[in-house]
Design a protein around this motif. Structure first.
Motif, short mmCIF file in Angstrom:
data_model
loop_
_atom_site.label_atom_id
_atom_site.label_comp_id
_atom_site.label_asym_id
_atom_site.label_seq_id
_atom_site.Cartn_x
_atom_site.Cartn_y
_atom_site.Cartn_z
N SER A 25 7.83 3.44 -8.99
CA SER A 25 7.99 4.62 -9.83
C SER A 25 7.19 5.77 -9.23
N PRO A 26 7.55 7.01 -9.54
CA PRO A 26 6.80 8.16 -9.02
C PRO A 26 5.32 8.06 -9.37
N ASN A 27 4.46 8.27 -8.39
CA ASN A 27 3.01 8.33 -8.55
C ASN A 27 2.38 7.01 -9.00
N LYS A 28 3.14 5.92 -8.96
CA LYS A 28 2.58 4.60 -9.31
C LYS A 28 2.12 3.93 -8.03
N THR A 29 0.82 3.69 -7.94
CA THR A 29 0.26 3.16 -6.70
C THR A 29 -0.26 1.73 -6.83
N HIS A 30 -0.16 1.15 -8.03
CA HIS A 30 -0.70 -0.19 -8.23
C HIS A 30 0.05 -0.89 -9.36
N PHE A 31 0.25 -2.20 -9.20
CA PHE A 31 0.91 -3.01 -10.22
C PHE A 31 -0.08 -4.03 -10.74
N GLU A 32 -0.13 -4.16 -12.06
CA GLU A 32 -1.04 -5.11 -12.70
C GLU A 32 -0.52 -6.53 -12.52
N LYS A 33 -1.41 -7.52 -12.78
CA LYS A 33 -1.05 -8.92 -12.60
C LYS A 33 0.13 -9.32 -13.48
N ASN A 34 0.12 -8.84 -14.72
CA ASN A 34 1.22 -9.22 -15.62
C ASN A 34 2.55 -8.61 -15.17
N GLU A 35 2.50 -7.42 -14.57
CA GLU A 35 3.72 -6.81 -14.04
C GLU A 35 4.25 -7.62 -12.86
N LEU A 36 3.36 -8.03 -11.99
CA LEU A 36 3.78 -8.83 -10.83
C LEU A 36 4.31 -10.19 -11.26
N ALA A 37 3.69 -10.77 -12.30
CA ALA A 37 4.15 -12.07 -12.80
C ALA A 37 5.56 -11.96 -13.35
N LEU A 38 5.85 -10.86 -14.06
CA LEU A 38 7.20 -10.64 -14.60
C LEU A 38 8.21 -10.48 -13.46
N LEU A 39 7.83 -9.71 -12.45
CA LEU A 39 8.72 -9.51 -11.31
C LEU A 39 8.98 -10.83 -10.58
N GLU A 40 7.96 -11.68 -10.47
CA GLU A 40 8.14 -12.99 -9.84
C GLU A 40 9.12 -13.85 -10.64
N ALA A 41 9.02 -13.79 -11.97
CA ALA A 41 9.92 -14.58 -12.82
C ALA A 41 11.37 -14.14 -12.61
N GLY A 51 8.03 11.92 -5.71
CA GLY A 51 6.74 11.32 -6.07
C GLY A 51 6.62 9.84 -5.76
N LEU A 52 7.66 9.23 -5.19
CA LEU A 52 7.61 7.80 -4.86
C LEU A 52 6.85 7.60 -3.56
N THR A 53 5.79 6.82 -3.60
CA THR A 53 5.00 6.55 -2.39
C THR A 53 4.75 5.06 -2.18
N HIS A 54 4.69 4.28 -3.27
CA HIS A 54 4.38 2.85 -3.21
C HIS A 54 5.47 2.04 -3.91
N HIS A 55 5.50 0.77 -3.60
CA HIS A 55 6.40 -0.13 -4.34
C HIS A 55 5.83 -1.54 -4.30
N ALA A 56 6.24 -2.34 -5.27
CA ALA A 56 5.90 -3.77 -5.26
C ALA A 56 7.04 -4.51 -4.57
N ILE A 108 0.83 -1.20 0.00
CA ILE A 108 0.00 0.00 0.00
C ILE A 108 0.87 1.26 0.00
N GLU A 109 1.79 1.34 0.94
CA GLU A 109 2.68 2.49 1.02
C GLU A 109 4.05 2.03 1.52
N CYS A 110 5.06 2.84 1.21
CA CYS A 110 6.41 2.53 1.69
C CYS A 110 6.62 3.23 3.03
N LYS A 111 6.87 2.45 4.09
CA LYS A 111 7.02 3.03 5.43
C LYS A 111 8.25 3.94 5.51
N ARG A 112 9.33 3.58 4.80
CA ARG A 112 10.53 4.40 4.84
C ARG A 112 10.27 5.77 4.22
#
Length: 372
Positions: free
Chosen positions: A141-157, A118-123, A100-104
């Motif tokens: 990334s700046p102002n990016k608050t949500h990652f799509e399923k395909n983005e998360l799948a790529l990151l998992e790979a 502008g960085l507030t969130h991260h996967a 949801i948000e980056c505590k740091r």
């Protein structure tokens, strides 16, 4: 996803696999992979934490951190805790996750610590190979608050590739350490069976020469040869001990006690706590202990030493001290001898702390603390 985008992802995964397969330096490899991942995905910021069994994290790679996180040599990233590390340590992070948000970042904003760009969130993605876990990959990334399923799948790979590579590097280092120990043992055997026996034979021959002649000058020469051979035997035994410690299988303190006996030192030992010490830590403490006891024998003008060993699940602290002549030492100046420098370097290599206290006439104390 378009065919072109699919080819681009496959190409990126191939390039990352090549980077991971080529290197053995963990930090260099992960820095290169992180940079490649961000470039291809269009994300701007990323960092990788390696997390040990105690839950302590280490920042090993970062890219384009905002000033609020990068200030003071990434101090905010290297200490404290955060939600993603907590989730990892609590066994709640099993796959790529939207945080949801980056505590740091949140703490930095509260403390007005600098620009966040502008960085507030991260996967967050766990790094693992099978059941073995190594840490986490964070990207945003700046102002990016949500990652799509395909983005998360790529990151998992990518994270799976990283985890597999970390496992390979770990096994490679273990093989190298095992090969080094094997070579040390072989060399110790060779020295014992050849040079050590020759020196012993030379000592006996010189002794026989002393007894067989009545000429004073010849007896003096043979006696001198005998003394040299005896001294060389002592040095050779110490060298063999350094290569292949006898008694280390019975514990570090037992091995150091035996080594002190071999040097002719009386040693008082004090042990507090108990813990399973990693092999690399035990090896390092053994080498440092050898050097410290040898220095006591050679330089302290004392035949007694004290060894204090404290262990816990968090780490170990080893103190070796004597009540010998000591020397003038100022912590603000460079360490005066190569042996002491080597002790400090060995300690620092394991993220430990080296502390030396010595004053002329008041002996010397060396304290080594190494976390697990």
């Amino acid at each position: 996803m378009s065919v072109e985008a699919g080819y681009e992802e496959i190409s990126m995964l191939k390039e990352i696999a090549e980077l991971l397969n080529e290197g053995t330096d963990t930090k260099a490899v992960l820095s290169g992979v992180l940079k490649k991942l961000l470039h291809v995905t269009g994300l701007q910021t990323g960092w990788i934490f390696l997390i040990d069994e105690s839950g302590a994290h280490q920042l090993v790679a970062d890219e384009a951190l905002p000033p609020a996180l990068a200030n003071n040599q990434n101090q905010r990233m290297c200490q404290g805790t955060c939600w993603c590390v907590n989730k990892y340590n609590n066994q709640e992070l099993h796959k790529a996750s939207n945080i949801i948000e980056c505590k740091r970042i949140e703490d930095a904003i509260k403390e007005n610590a600098g620009e966040t760009c502008g960085l507030t969130h991260h996967a967050t993605v766990p790094l693992r190979a099978g059941q073995e876990r190594f840490g986490i990959l964070n990207v945003g990334s700046p102002n990016k608050t949500h990652f799509e399923k395909n983005e998360l799948a790529l990151l998992e790979a990518v994270a799976y590739q990283i985890g597999t590579a970390l496992k390979r590097i770990k096994l490679t280092q273990w093989e190298q350490e095992t090969a080094l120990v094997t070579e040390r043992n072989r060399l110790a055997r060779d020295l014992h069976d050849s040079v050590n026996q020759l020196l012993f034979s030379l000592s006996l021959t010189a002794r026989a020469g002393v007894e067989m002649t009545e000429k004073p000058e010849v007896r003096q020469t043979f006696s001198y040869i005998q003394d040299l051979a005896h001294e060389a035997l002592g040095e050779m035994r110490a060298l063999i001990w350094q290569l292949r410690p006898q008694g280390l299988e019975h514990g570090l303190v037992s091995a150091l006690r035996s080594y002190a006996d071999m040097l002719g030192l009386s040693i008082e030992t004090e042990i507090t706590g108990a813990a399973s010490i990693p092999g690399k830590v035990e090896e390092t403490l053994w080498r440092i202990g050898q050097e410290a006891l040898a220095n006591c024998k050679k330089h302290s003008q004392s035949t007694a030493a004290v060894l204090i060993f404290q262990a816990s699940h968090r780490g170990v602290k080893m103190t070796i001290k004597d009540k010998g002549c000591g020397f003038h030492y100022d912590e603000s100046l460079k360490i005066p001898s190569l042996g002491l420098k080597n002790m400090k370097a060995r300690t620092k290599a394991l993220n430990g702390h080296f502390h030396l206290i010595s004053k002329a006439g008041n002996g010397t104390e060396i304290e080594i603390t190494i976390p697990f």
